[in-house]
Write a protein that holds these residues in place. Structure first.
Motif, PDB file in Angstrom:
ATOM      1  N   GLY A 132      87.381  55.050  60.692  1.00  0.00           N
ATOM      2  CA  GLY A 132      87.971  56.351  60.921  1.00  0.00           C
ATOM      3  C   GLY A 132      88.792  56.509  62.173  1.00  0.00           C
ATOM      4  N   ARG A 133      89.373  55.436  62.725  1.00  0.00           N
ATOM      5  CA  ARG A 133      90.221  55.574  63.898  1.00  0.00           C
ATOM      6  C   ARG A 133      91.641  55.110  63.556  1.00  0.00           C
ATOM      7  N   PHE A 134      92.617  55.938  63.948  1.00  0.00           N
ATOM      8  CA  PHE A 134      94.021  55.620  63.719  1.00  0.00           C
ATOM      9  C   PHE A 134      94.678  55.334  65.059  1.00  0.00           C
ATOM     10  N   HIS A 135      95.263  54.148  65.175  1.00  0.00           N
ATOM     11  CA  HIS A 135      95.786  53.643  66.442  1.00  0.00           C
ATOM     12  C   HIS A 135      97.311  53.630  66.410  1.00  0.00           C
ATOM     13  N   ILE A 136      97.905  54.069  67.510  1.00  0.00           N
ATOM     14  CA  ILE A 136      99.340  53.903  67.741  1.00  0.00           C
ATOM     15  C   ILE A 136      99.493  53.053  68.994  1.00  0.00           C
ATOM     16  N   LEU A 137     100.112  51.879  68.840  1.00  0.00           N
ATOM     17  CA  LEU A 137     100.233  50.911  69.923  1.00  0.00           C
ATOM     18  C   LEU A 137     101.698  50.622  70.185  1.00  0.00           C
ATOM     19  N   LYS A 138     102.059  50.543  71.457  1.00  0.00           N
ATOM     20  CA  LYS A 138     103.429  50.206  71.845  1.00  0.00           C
ATOM     21  C   LYS A 138     103.547  48.694  71.997  1.00  0.00           C
ATOM     22  N   LEU A 139     104.473  48.102  71.258  1.00  0.00           N
ATOM     23  CA  LEU A 139     104.672  46.667  71.338  1.00  0.00           C
ATOM     24  C   LEU A 139     105.272  46.283  72.682  1.00  0.00           C
ATOM     25  N   ASN A 140     104.846  45.095  73.159  1.00  0.00           N
ATOM     26  CA  ASN A 140     105.246  44.637  74.491  1.00  0.00           C
ATOM     27  C   ASN A 140     105.609  43.155  74.442  1.00  0.00           C
ATOM     28  N   GLY A 141     106.491  42.816  73.487  1.00  0.00           N
ATOM     29  CA  GLY A 141     106.935  41.435  73.372  1.00  0.00           C
ATOM     30  C   GLY A 141     105.783  40.496  73.050  1.00  0.00           C
ATOM     31  N   ASP A 142     105.644  39.435  73.842  1.00  0.00           N
ATOM     32  CA  ASP A 142     104.582  38.462  73.621  1.00  0.00           C
ATOM     33  C   ASP A 142     103.284  38.847  74.319  1.00  0.00           C
ATOM     34  N   SER A 143     103.258  40.001  74.953  1.00  0.00           N
ATOM     35  CA  SER A 143     102.057  40.457  75.659  1.00  0.00           C
ATOM     36  C   SER A 143     101.316  41.491  74.824  1.00  0.00           C
ATOM     37  N   GLU A 144     100.062  41.705  75.171  1.00  0.00           N
ATOM     38  CA  GLU A 144      99.224  42.636  74.431  1.00  0.00           C
ATOM     39  C   GLU A 144      99.833  44.033  74.458  1.00  0.00           C
ATOM     40  N   PRO A 145      99.763  44.777  73.340  1.00  0.00           N
ATOM     41  CA  PRO A 145     100.406  46.088  73.274  1.00  0.00           C
ATOM     42  C   PRO A 145      99.682  47.132  74.114  1.00  0.00           C
ATOM     43  N   GLU A 146     100.402  48.205  74.386  1.00  0.00           N
ATOM     44  CA  GLU A 146      99.865  49.333  75.140  1.00  0.00           C
ATOM     45  C   GLU A 146      99.328  50.389  74.173  1.00  0.00           C
ATOM     46  N   ILE A 147      98.154  50.919  74.480  1.00  0.00           N
ATOM     47  CA  ILE A 147      97.576  51.974  73.652  1.00  0.00           C
ATOM     48  C   ILE A 147      98.286  53.295  73.955  1.00  0.00           C
ATOM     49  N   LEU A 148      98.930  53.857  72.946  1.00  0.00           N
ATOM     50  CA  LEU A 148      99.575  55.153  73.095  1.00  0.00           C
ATOM     51  C   LEU A 148      98.688  56.299  72.621  1.00  0.00           C
ATOM     52  N   ASP A 149      97.932  56.053  71.542  1.00  0.00           N
ATOM     53  CA  ASP A 149      97.142  57.140  70.965  1.00  0.00           C
ATOM     54  C   ASP A 149      96.070  56.560  70.060  1.00  0.00           C
ATOM     55  N   ILE A 150      94.878  57.151  70.086  1.00  0.00           N
ATOM     56  CA  ILE A 150      93.806  56.835  69.153  1.00  0.00           C
ATOM     57  C   ILE A 150      93.209  58.157  68.689  1.00  0.00           C
ATOM     58  N   ASP A 151      93.217  58.380  67.395  1.00  0.00           N
ATOM     59  CA  ASP A 151      92.607  59.583  66.839  1.00  0.00           C
ATOM     60  C   ASP A 151      91.459  59.173  65.934  1.00  0.00           C
ATOM     61  N   GLU A 152      90.335  59.867  66.078  1.00  0.00           N
ATOM     62  CA  GLU A 152      89.110  59.518  65.360  1.00  0.00           C
ATOM     63  C   GLU A 152      88.747  60.634  64.391  1.00  0.00           C
ATOM     64  N   PHE A 153      88.367  60.235  63.179  1.00  0.00           N
ATOM     65  CA  PHE A 153      88.026  61.187  62.124  1.00  0.00           C
ATOM     66  C   PHE A 153      86.540  61.091  61.817  1.00  0.00           C
ATOM     67  N   LYS A 154      85.891  62.244  61.732  1.00  0.00           N
ATOM     68  CA  LYS A 154      84.449  62.291  61.499  1.00  0.00           C
ATOM     69  C   LYS A 154      84.116  63.219  60.331  1.00  0.00           C
ATOM     70  N   GLU A 155      83.001  62.883  59.661  1.00  0.00           N
ATOM     71  CA  GLU A 155      82.447  63.780  58.652  1.00  0.00           C
ATOM     72  C   GLU A 155      81.627  64.871  59.344  1.00  0.00           C
ATOM     73  N   ILE A 156      81.205  65.857  58.566  1.00  0.00           N
ATOM     74  CA  ILE A 156      80.409  66.951  59.127  1.00  0.00           C
ATOM     75  C   ILE A 156      79.129  66.438  59.753  1.00  0.00           C
TER      76      ILE A 156
END
Length: 720
Positions: free
Chosen positions: A367-391
Motif C-alpha cells: 500500500g505505498r506509492f513511491h515517486i522517485l527522482k532519477l539521478n543518473g547512475d546514482s541512487e534516486p531521490e525520494i520525492l514522495d511516498i503515500d501510504e494507503f490503509k484499510e479501516i
C-alpha cells in the motif's frame, strides 16, 4: 524502418504503455500528491488488482463487481470519464467453472485499440470480450468451452496484446485433436471478428499457469511476438503465422515477469530455480535476438540471484529498472548488466515501475506509492511516498502499475482509483512508434501458407468460408491466393474455401486443407452435435475418445462394459483428476441433459461425478455423500446448494439436469436414481440463481480420485 503517427499517442492504451517499455514521454507530472487533496483530481470507489488503461478520454479497468456482497460477485469491465471519474459504462459477466478465488478476479490488464476505440479483456474464467467505445459487446469468446482453456487457482491470466489486425492472447489449454496435450499456447484472433487466425504451441510441458505478457517487435526484418511461457522459456514466434523462431530456457518454473525489448536486445527475468545447475534462485538475462544459433539467441549477459519473478522491467536511456520479489528497485546498465544502484521500497512486490518526466513511479504490495527522482547512475531521490490503509489499519494492497496519460497519473489500489495531476490538460504532440506492418518484398518466394480462420467450432450442418494467405521466410505477408481444397475427418464438402458440413449429428473433428503448389496449410474444425442428441459410445473404438471433445484424450477412454461400451475417466494421474469436458455449443440454451454415471472406490475414496448445463455443475460428491449444484468452484457463496444423497460405488445411476431461465433468475433442477428403476416424480435438488447464466455448453464433470464411468448421454430441448 518507417514510422507512423498515432492519433491519441498521449493515451496509455496498454499495460506497459504504447511501446511496452513502461516508459511515458509525458512531462510536467506531479512530484508530490496526497490521497486527500494535493494534486488529486478525483477519487472513485472502484478497486482492483490490475493496471488501468486510458483511451479516448476514458480510463478503463477490469475488476470484481460488488466486492462486499458474495452473492453478487461477477467480473466487470468499467470505463470512467478521465475528467470527472464518473462511470461512462460498465459490463458485468459471471465467473464460472474455475477455482480462482474472488480476490484474484480482474487479474489481466485490458488493452485498447487506438484506431477503432475497441477495448479487449481476458477474464479469469476464460471469457474474451471485445467492446465498442460505448461498451457494446462487439464479440466474445468462451475459451474454456471452445478450446479447453485451463484455469488455475492462482488467478494468473495473461493480458491480451494488439498487433495490427490481431489481438493475441495466451493461456494453457488441453484441447482436441493436435492440441489435446496440455501446453501453453498463443491464440491470434481477428480483432474485428474474434475469429482465430493462428494458434502457436512453441513450448514443452508447462510447469505453471503464468501471466507473462508478450511484446511485439521487428528484429532483422521479422515481426515477432516475444514472451515468457509456462515451461520456463522465453520464445519468439512470427506475428503473422505463429511459427516459432527461437526459444531460450531460463527457469524450472513458468515465467511471470514480462520481457522488455530495446532494439535487438531482449531482457527477461524469473525468481525460481535456474535450468543450468546454478544454486542461485532467480536470474536476469539479456539476449541478442539478432544472433540465433541452433534455435537460441545469444546470451549477452546475466545476473544470477536477481529474483525478478512478478514485477516486469522498464527500460530508458541505457538503464534497466526492475524490482525484485523483496521490493528492491534495482538499476542495471543495459549493455553490460552492471548493477548501478539498489533502492528498497518495501517488503513484497507485484507492481512494475513506470518511468516518466525524469522520475520513477512505483507501488509496493503493502500500500505505498513511491515517486522517485532519477539521478543518473546514482541512487534516486525520494520525492514522495503515500501510504494507503484499510479501516482496521492493515495495508491496502497495490498490485498494478500506474497509467500515465495526458499529464495525469492513474493509480488503482485494492479499494480506489485515483486520478493525479492537472485539472486542465494542455495539448500534447503525438508520439511516433515503429510501423510494424511490413510486407514481403516483391518477388519473394512463399514458404508458409495460412488458412484462416485456422480453428473453429461449428454445429452439425454448419458452413464456413476460409481464406488463404502466403508468407515469405521471415513471416512477411505476400498476399491472398487461390488454393485447392480437401477435407480430412469431416463429414461434408469444401469448394473454393467454402465448407459445408453434413447432417450427421455426431461429434467430429478434422481438417480443412488448402494446397498451393507444394505448400499446404489447414484449419482445425470441431463439430459439436445439436439438440436433440444421444451418445452411447457403442460406435466408437476401444481406447479412443469422442472426436472434438476438449480435455478428453489422455484423461478418458472408451472401454467395454459387457456387450456395451462406456466412457471411463481415468484415476492414475492426480493432476488430471478434476476435468470438465464440453460436448456442445457454448451458446446452447433451453436443453435438458441426462446420463448414466457410475463411480468406483479406491483406497476408501469415492469420486465426484456430474453433468454441466448452462455453466452450472451438478455433481454427486462421493466422500461427502451429497448432491451439489454450483457454478464457481472456489466461491460457493456466490451460488451453490447441496443436499444429502447417499450413493454407493460400482452402481449405475441416472442423472437428469434441467435449467429454466426466467426474466430475473434461473432455476436449476436435478434428480438422480438407480438405473433401471422408475424415474422419481420429484427433483432431488432445486436452486435459484439471481444472477443467472443464460447459455452454456453441455458437458460432463468428474473428479476421479477413483475411476468414473459414463454412458447414454442424452440432450433434449425444453418445450416452450
Amino acid at each position: 524502418m518507417m514510422a507512423t503517427t498515432l492519433a491519441m499517442a498521449a493515451d496509455w492504451p496498454a499495460w506497459r504503455g504504447l511501446d511496452a517499455t513502461g516508459v511515458s514521454n509525458e512531462t510536467d507530472l506531479p512530484s508530490t500528491w496526497t490521497p486527500d487533496g494535493k494534486n488529486m483530481l478525483w477519487k472513485a470507489s472502484i478497486g482492483g488488482r490490475s493496471t488501468p488503461i486510458v483511451i479516448n478520454k476514458k480510463v478503463c479497468l477490469i475488476t470484481l463487481a460488488e466486492p462486499e456482497d458474495a452473492t453478487k460477485w461477477q467480473e466487470r469491465v468499467v470505463c470512467l470519464d478521465t475528467d470527472t471519474g464518473q462511470i461512462n459504462w460498465e459490463h458485468r459477466y459471471n465467473v464460472f467453472q474455475t477455482d480462482i478465488p474472488h480476490h484474484r478476479v480482474g487479474w489481466a490488464n485490458l488493452v485498447g485499440d487506438e484506431k477503432t476505440g475497441y477495448i479487449y479483456s481476458h477474464g479469469v474464467e476464460g471469457m474474451m470480450y471485445c467492446f465498442a467505445p460505448d461498451g457494446t459487446v462487439v464479440w466474445s469468446r468462451s475459451l474454456g468451452e471452445e478450446v479447453g482453456r485451463i484455469s488455475g487457482f492462482g488467478g494468473r491470466t495473461v493480458n491480451p496484446v494488439l498487433d495490427g489486425d490481431l489481438v493475441i492472447v495466451s493461456f494453457l489449454t488441453a484441447g482436441w485433436g493436435s492440441t489435446y496435450i496440455p501446453r501453453h499456447r498463443f491464440y491470434a484472433l481477428d480483432k474485428i471478428t474474434g475469429e482465430t487466425v493462428w494458434v502457436s504451441t512453441p513450448g514443452d510441458a508447462p510447469k505453471d499457469t503464468t501471466y507473462s505478457a508478450p511484446v511485439i517487435r521487428v528484429i532483422k526484418g521479422e515481426r515477432l511476438v516475444i514472451g515468457g511461457n509456462g515451461d520456463g522459456s522465453i520464445y519468439a514466434i512470427r506475428a503473422n503465422t505463429g511459427e516459432k523462431v527461437w526459444g531460450f530456457s531460463i527457469s524450472k518454473r513458468g515465467i511471470n515477469s514480462s520481457v522488455v525489448v530495446d532494439g535487438n536486445l531482449v531482457y527477461a527475468s524469473h525468481s525460481e530455480e535456474n535450468t543450468d545447475g546454478s544454486t542461485a534462485m532467480g536470474r536476469l538475462v539479456c539476449l541478442d535476438a539478432e544472433v540465433i544459433s541452433n534455435g537460441k539467441p545469444k546470451l549477452v549477459w546475466m545476473v544470477d540471484g536477481f529474483t525478478g519473478g512478478y514485477s516486469s522491467p522498464s527500460i530508458h536511456a541505457g538503464r534497466l529498472y526492475h524490482v525484485d520479489n523483496s521490493a528492491n528497485l534495482v538499476a542495471f546498465h543495459t549493455k553490460t548488466g552492471q548493477k548501478l544502484w539498489k533502492h528498497n521500497i518495501g517488503i513484497a512486490q507485484k507492481a512494475s515501475p513506470v518511468v516518466a518526466d525524469g522520475k520513477i513511479y512505483v507501488a509496493d504490495v503493502d500500500g505505498r506509492f513511491h515517486i522517485l527522482k532519477l539521478n543518473g547512475d546514482s541512487e534516486p531521490e525520494i520525492l514522495d511516498i503515500d501510504e494507503f490503509k484499510e479501516i482496521d489499519g492493515s495495508a491496502t494492497q497495490i498490485n498494478g502499475s500506474p497509467a500515465i496519460a495526458n499529464g495525469r497519473i492513474y493509480l488503482l489500489t485494492n479499494t480506489h482509483l485515483y486520478a493525479i495531476g492537472a485539472k486542465k490538460i494542455s495539448s500534447r504532440p503525438s508520439e511516433t512508434l515503429p510501423d510494424l506492418a511490413e510486407k514481403a518484398p516483391s518477388g519473394s518466394p512463399a514458404t508458409w501458407l495460412r488458412v484462416s480462420p485456422s480453428e473453429d467450432i461449428l454445429p452439425v450442418g454448419g458452413s464456413k468460408q476460409f481464406k488463404v494467405h502466403t508468407f515469405d521466410a521471415k513471416g512477411r505477408l505476400i498476399g491472398q491466393v487461390e488454393a485447392s481444397w480437401s477435407l480430412d475427418g469431416l463429414d461434408g464438402t469444401v469448394n473454393d474455401g467454402n465448407l459445408q458440413l453434413g447432417q450427421k449429428n455426431i461429434s467430429q473433428s478434422g481438417l480443412v486443407i488448402a494446397s498451393v503448389g507444394a505448400l499446404k496449410g489447414s484449419a482445425r474444425i470441431s463439430v459439436r452435435p445439436t439438440v436433440p442428441f444421444q451418445e452411447d459410445f457403442d460406435a466408437l473404438e476401444i481406447d479412443s475418445v469422442p472426436a472434438g471433445w476438449n480435455a478428453a484424450r489422455g484423461r478418458f477412454q472408451i472401454v467395454p462394459d459387457g456387450s456395451n461400451k462406456v466412457l471411463k475417466k481415468l484415476s492414475e494421474n492426480p493432476r488430471t483428476w478434476r476435468t470438465t469436458v464440453y460436448i456442445g455449443d457454448p451458446t446452447a440454451k433451453s436443453y435438458v441433459i441426462e446420463a448414466d454415471i457410475k463411480g468406483s472406490e479406491k483406497r476408501r475414496r469415492m469420486p465426484d461425478i456430474g453433468l454441466v448445463s448452462h455453466r452450472y455443475t451438478i455433481a454427486l460428491m462421493g466422500n461427502t455423500q451429497k448432491l451439489m449444484v454450483r457454478t464457481w468452484l472456489s466461491e460457493l457463496a456466490r451460488f451453490s446448494k447441496e443436499v444429502r444423497y447417499r450413493w454407493g460405488p460400482n452402481i449405475w445411476y441416472h442423472m437428469k439436469v434441467r435449467v429454466d431461465n426466467k426474466a430475473e433468475s434461473a432455476t436449476i433442477r436435478a434428480k438422480v436414481w438407480e438405473r433401471g428403476k422408475p424415474e422419481p416424480a420429484q427433483w432431488n435438488i432445486e436452486a435459484e440463481d439471481l444472477i443467472p447464466h443464460r447459455q452454456g455448453a453441455p458437458g460432463i464433470y468428474g473428479y476421479s480420485s477413483a475411476d468414473i464411468f459414463y454412458d447414454n448421454i442424452v440432450l433434449t430441448s425444453i418445450e416452450k
